[in-house]
Each structure stands twice: as structure tokens, then as C-alpha cells.
Write a protein that holds these residues in place. Sequence first.
Motif, PDB file in Angstrom:
ATOM      1  N   HIS A  92     100.858  61.370  16.548  1.00 52.63           N
ATOM      2  CA  HIS A  92      99.833  61.270  15.587  1.00 52.63           C
ATOM      3  C   HIS A  92      98.636  60.381  15.888  1.00 52.63           C
ATOM      4  N   GLN A  93      98.996  59.325  16.567  1.00 55.86           N
ATOM      5  CA  GLN A  93      98.010  58.483  17.159  1.00 55.86           C
ATOM      6  C   GLN A  93      96.809  59.253  17.673  1.00 55.86           C
TER       7      GLN A  93
ATOM      8  N   GLU B 152      97.342  66.710   9.391  1.00 58.47           N
ATOM      9  CA  GLU B 152      96.081  66.229   9.427  1.00 58.47           C
ATOM     10  C   GLU B 152      95.263  67.191  10.632  1.00 58.47           C
TER      11      GLU B 152
ATOM     12  N   SER C 143      91.011  53.425   3.834  1.00 61.37           N
ATOM     13  CA  SER C 143      92.271  52.907   4.334  1.00 61.37           C
ATOM     14  C   SER C 143      93.378  53.223   3.618  1.00 61.37           C
ATOM     15  N   ALA C 144      93.407  54.088   2.501  1.00 66.89           N
ATOM     16  CA  ALA C 144      94.371  54.685   1.925  1.00 66.89           C
ATOM     17  C   ALA C 144      95.338  55.695   2.749  1.00 66.89           C
ATOM     18  N   LYS C 145      96.610  55.550   2.247  1.00 64.75           N
ATOM     19  CA  LYS C 145      97.513  56.481   3.038  1.00 64.75           C
ATOM     20  C   LYS C 145      97.275  58.122   2.878  1.00 64.75           C
ATOM     21  N   MET C 146      96.992  58.604   3.829  1.00 65.84           N
ATOM     22  CA  MET C 146      96.419  59.993   3.555  1.00 65.84           C
ATOM     23  C   MET C 146      97.406  61.296   3.796  1.00 65.84           C
ATOM     24  N   TYR C 147      98.357  60.778   4.722  1.00 65.08           N
ATOM     25  CA  TYR C 147      99.536  61.583   5.230  1.00 65.08           C
ATOM     26  C   TYR C 147     100.678  61.014   5.244  1.00 65.08           C
TER      27      TYR C 147
END
Length: 240
Positions: free
Chosen positions: A66-67, A98, A236-240
Motif C-alpha cells: 500500500h505504501q 485507493e 490527514s484523515a484515515k481514508m482507507y
Amino acid sequence: MKKALIFQGGWDGHEPVQTSRRFAGLLQKHDYEVRIEDTLDCLADADKLKELDLIVSCWTMGEIDHQYVVNLSEALGTGVGLAGCHGGMCDSFRQNTEWQFITGGQWISHPGGDGIEYTVNICHGSSPITEGIADFPVCSEHYYLHVDPAIEVLATTRFPSVNYYHISNKPVDMPVAWTKYWGNGRVFYTSLGHHDDVFDRSPEAQLIMERGMLWAGEGRQYALDHKLTTERFINSAKMY
């Protein structure tokens, strides 16, 4: 010279080596310096990716760190382009949502298998990518996709064409080619290209792919010329 990275691999049935070689040749005609890589580790360095003008995905299925997707997302955000065709871009990394958000669609079926005769209908006037191209026939897989409603559709095809459970629904015009943006970056996709020879049998398909790659590859210079930043995209919110 502009710089392009093509990463190839995944399921061999989509002939990633052959299509990568074809796409490299098309870009080199336009003075691109092209590098072809056959591991996803080429996506490990976000700063290096930001030095490119274009990234072309020729990788079907498989899994991705994922990175690496985060790195790609950040590079596209600055203006780097992304382009691909068929399962080499919109059937890559099925578990990574994503990636699907970035690319604008995900393959779910090709009713009837290979060898389906269908028509690609150009959305005239929608983009210079399709300028001067008329509707044309294709004999290949007929891709049914789940798509992002934000895409700019360049060409469509009509479903259903063969009997299967989906025929209980109304006929639909499925996107075949589209563009979208990811940050300042340009994204291009075409569902054509199941095998490399599709581009020989339907030269319009190759022209659309060539123009699409070039369009996507223009975004980085545009962002530089207009001093576009990524500030408004950062969250910076958690999207996934």
C-alpha cells in the motif's frame, strides 16, 4: 526529454511485455526517455516518481504494497501522469481500493469471453484524444466495469451483447475510454488491449492509447508552468 516509467507484470495472459514494448515505442516517437521495470519496487521512492512526467501501468491482478500506492498518489498529486489499458490498469491490485479510486474504474466481467464483436462509440467533441476518430469495430473481450462518476468519458460501448444474467437490466452505454484528475495529475484509461494485437487489428485503439498517454504526460509541465501546489489536497484523515 520527458521521462516515462512503464511497470510490467502480473498475469501473462494480457501480454505485459509486448504491450509495454509497444507503448514505449509510441512514447519514444515523441522524444520520451522510457524506462521499463518488471517489479513493483520501482514505486518505492516517492521523490523519484515525482521526477517523471508519465507512469504507465501494464500489471494485471497481483498485490501491491500500500505504501507504493501512497507514493504513486503523491507523485500524481504534483502533476505526474498515469495511463494504462485493459486489465493492465483497471484490473490491477483488486484488493487496493485507493488504486481503484485513482484509476477511475475496476473490471468486473467480460460477458461472453474473448472474441466478442462490438462497436466503440466515440463521444465526439469531448477531448482532443478522440478528435477525428470515428466509431470503430473491435473483436476482443467486451469489458464491463464499475466506474467513478467523476470520469470524463471519451468513448462507450453498448451492453448487453451476449446472453447472461445482466440482460434482465436495461441496455447501458459502458465507458471504454476516459480521463480524470488526481490532484494535479492527469489519468487516462482505455479498456481496449486484451492482447497486444488488438492495437494492430483496430488502429484507432492504438491512436487513442497514444494520444491518451501524451495527454497524461503533459500534466507535470502544466503544473510547473502554473506553479500549482498540492497544499489543497493534503488531508490527514484515515481514508482507507
